[in-house]
Design a protein around this motif. Sequence first.
Motif, PDB file in Angstrom:
ATOM      1  N   LEU A   1       0.854  -1.137   0.064  1.00 34.83           N
ATOM      2  CA  LEU A   1      -0.100  -0.021   0.053  1.00 34.83           C
ATOM      3  C   LEU A   1       0.895   1.301  -0.016  1.00 34.83           C
ATOM      4  O   LEU A   1       0.439   2.287  -0.598  1.00 34.83           O
ATOM      5  N   PHE A   2       2.011   1.201   0.760  1.00 33.70           N
ATOM      6  CA  PHE A   2       2.639   2.617   0.947  1.00 33.70           C
ATOM      7  C   PHE A   2       3.902   2.492   0.245  1.00 33.70           C
ATOM      8  O   PHE A   2       4.628   3.520  -0.027  1.00 33.70           O
ATOM      9  N   PHE A   3       3.999   1.365  -0.627  1.00 32.06           N
ATOM     10  CA  PHE A   3       5.429   1.677  -1.593  1.00 32.06           C
ATOM     11  C   PHE A   3       5.072   1.206  -2.975  1.00 32.06           C
ATOM     12  O   PHE A   3       5.350   2.231  -3.904  1.00 32.06           O
ATOM     13  N   CYS A   4       4.546   0.009  -3.180  1.00 27.87           N
ATOM     14  CA  CYS A   4       4.331  -0.434  -4.404  1.00 27.87           C
ATOM     15  C   CYS A   4       3.304   0.246  -5.235  1.00 27.87           C
ATOM     16  O   CYS A   4       3.361   0.654  -6.436  1.00 27.87           O
ATOM     17  N   LEU A   5       2.276   0.612  -4.559  1.00 31.60           N
ATOM     18  CA  LEU A   5       0.945   1.321  -5.182  1.00 31.60           C
ATOM     19  C   LEU A   5       1.368   2.741  -5.553  1.00 31.60           C
ATOM     20  O   LEU A   5       1.212   3.111  -6.671  1.00 31.60           O
ATOM     21  N   PRO A   6       2.022   3.477  -4.617  1.00 26.84           N
ATOM     22  CA  PRO A   6       2.475   4.772  -5.202  1.00 26.84           C
ATOM     23  C   PRO A   6       3.342   4.740  -6.266  1.00 26.84           C
ATOM     24  O   PRO A   6       3.470   5.589  -7.129  1.00 26.84           O
ATOM     25  N   PHE A   7       4.450   3.890  -6.061  1.00 31.42           N
ATOM     26  CA  PHE A   7       5.430   3.805  -7.072  1.00 31.42           C
ATOM     27  C   PHE A   7       4.675   3.496  -8.683  1.00 31.42           C
ATOM     28  O   PHE A   7       5.157   4.046  -9.487  1.00 31.42           O
ATOM     29  N   LEU A   8       3.978   2.629  -8.571  1.00 28.37           N
ATOM     30  CA  LEU A   8       3.260   2.049  -9.744  1.00 28.37           C
ATOM     31  C   LEU A   8       2.305   3.073 -10.399  1.00 28.37           C
ATOM     32  O   LEU A   8       2.233   3.339 -11.623  1.00 28.37           O
ATOM     33  N   THR A   9       1.854   4.017  -9.410  1.00 26.36           N
ATOM     34  CA  THR A   9       0.772   5.097  -9.884  1.00 26.36           C
ATOM     35  C   THR A   9       1.752   6.108 -10.760  1.00 26.36           C
ATOM     36  O   THR A   9       1.483   6.673 -11.731  1.00 26.36           O
ATOM     37  N   LEU A  10       2.822   6.353 -10.095  1.00 27.93           N
ATOM     38  CA  LEU A  10       3.707   7.318 -10.593  1.00 27.93           C
ATOM     39  C   LEU A  10       4.222   6.777 -11.798  1.00 27.93           C
ATOM     40  O   LEU A  10       4.454   7.588 -12.879  1.00 27.93           O
ATOM     41  N   CYS A  11       4.697   5.555 -11.967  1.00 29.97           N
ATOM     42  CA  CYS A  11       5.118   5.099 -13.376  1.00 29.97           C
ATOM     43  C   CYS A  11       4.052   5.055 -14.302  1.00 29.97           C
ATOM     44  O   CYS A  11       4.354   5.477 -15.330  1.00 29.97           O
ATOM     45  N   LEU A  12       2.760   4.870 -13.946  1.00 27.22           N
ATOM     46  CA  LEU A  12       1.636   4.956 -14.883  1.00 27.22           C
ATOM     47  C   LEU A  12       1.407   6.217 -15.329  1.00 27.22           C
ATOM     48  O   LEU A  12       1.403   6.712 -16.514  1.00 27.22           O
ATOM     49  N   LEU A  13       1.646   7.334 -14.578  1.00 33.46           N
ATOM     50  CA  LEU A  13       1.407   8.791 -14.792  1.00 33.46           C
ATOM     51  C   LEU A  13       2.507   9.207 -15.643  1.00 33.46           C
ATOM     52  O   LEU A  13       2.159  10.148 -16.719  1.00 33.46           O
ATOM     53  N   ILE A  14       3.749   8.836 -15.382  1.00 31.22           N
ATOM     54  CA  ILE A  14       4.827   9.020 -16.373  1.00 31.22           C
ATOM     55  C   ILE A  14       4.747   8.492 -17.785  1.00 31.22           C
ATOM     56  O   ILE A  14       4.838   9.061 -18.688  1.00 31.22           O
TER      57      ILE A  14
ATOM     58  N   LEU B   1       1.902  10.442 -19.575  1.00 32.16           N
ATOM     59  CA  LEU B   1       2.412  11.771 -20.021  1.00 32.16           C
ATOM     60  C   LEU B   1       3.505  11.575 -21.162  1.00 32.16           C
ATOM     61  O   LEU B   1       2.968  12.276 -22.286  1.00 32.16           O
ATOM     62  N   LEU B   2       4.200  10.574 -21.197  1.00 27.63           N
ATOM     63  CA  LEU B   2       5.279  10.347 -22.606  1.00 27.63           C
ATOM     64  C   LEU B   2       4.384   9.915 -23.617  1.00 27.63           C
ATOM     65  O   LEU B   2       4.602  10.288 -24.810  1.00 27.63           O
ATOM     66  N   TYR B   3       3.337   9.069 -23.480  1.00 31.59           N
ATOM     67  CA  TYR B   3       2.432   8.689 -24.516  1.00 31.59           C
ATOM     68  C   TYR B   3       1.757   9.906 -25.237  1.00 31.59           C
ATOM     69  O   TYR B   3       1.584  10.092 -26.611  1.00 31.59           O
ATOM     70  N   SER B   4       1.436  10.632 -24.274  1.00 29.00           N
ATOM     71  CA  SER B   4       0.505  12.107 -24.970  1.00 29.00           C
ATOM     72  C   SER B   4       1.556  13.023 -25.613  1.00 29.00           C
ATOM     73  O   SER B   4       1.325  13.372 -26.661  1.00 29.00           O
ATOM     74  N   ILE B   5       2.770  13.084 -25.062  1.00 27.64           N
ATOM     75  CA  ILE B   5       3.770  13.804 -25.798  1.00 27.64           C
ATOM     76  C   ILE B   5       4.113  13.287 -27.089  1.00 27.64           C
ATOM     77  O   ILE B   5       4.112  13.983 -28.059  1.00 27.64           O
ATOM     78  N   VAL B   6       4.484  11.981 -27.175  1.00 23.02           N
ATOM     79  CA  VAL B   6       5.003  11.238 -28.298  1.00 23.02           C
ATOM     80  C   VAL B   6       3.947  11.342 -29.390  1.00 23.02           C
ATOM     81  O   VAL B   6       4.238  11.566 -30.637  1.00 23.02           O
TER      82      VAL B   6
END
Length: 67
Positions: free
Chosen positions: A31-44, A47-52
């Motif tokens: 809950l406090f490490f994996c979920l925030p890390f994966l959420t951050l990776c998804l957002l990045i 973002l890269l998808y929309s830029i490219v």
Amino acid sequence: MAGADDKAVTIRGVPLKPRRFTRWAALYFALFFCLPFLTLCLLIDLLLYSIVTGWLGHCYALLCLFD
């Protein structure tokens, strides 16, 4: 894999159990490490998808299969 922390420790003659990874520790880790890390990776990735796709006009990653 046994380490130095696996030794039985006694305090005032009472043996203590060695540390172990419990279910609560696994839940907190998820809950406090994996979920925030994966959420951050998804957002990045989004973002890269929309830029490219928006600026360069190219297909990016697996999201192009759903277009």
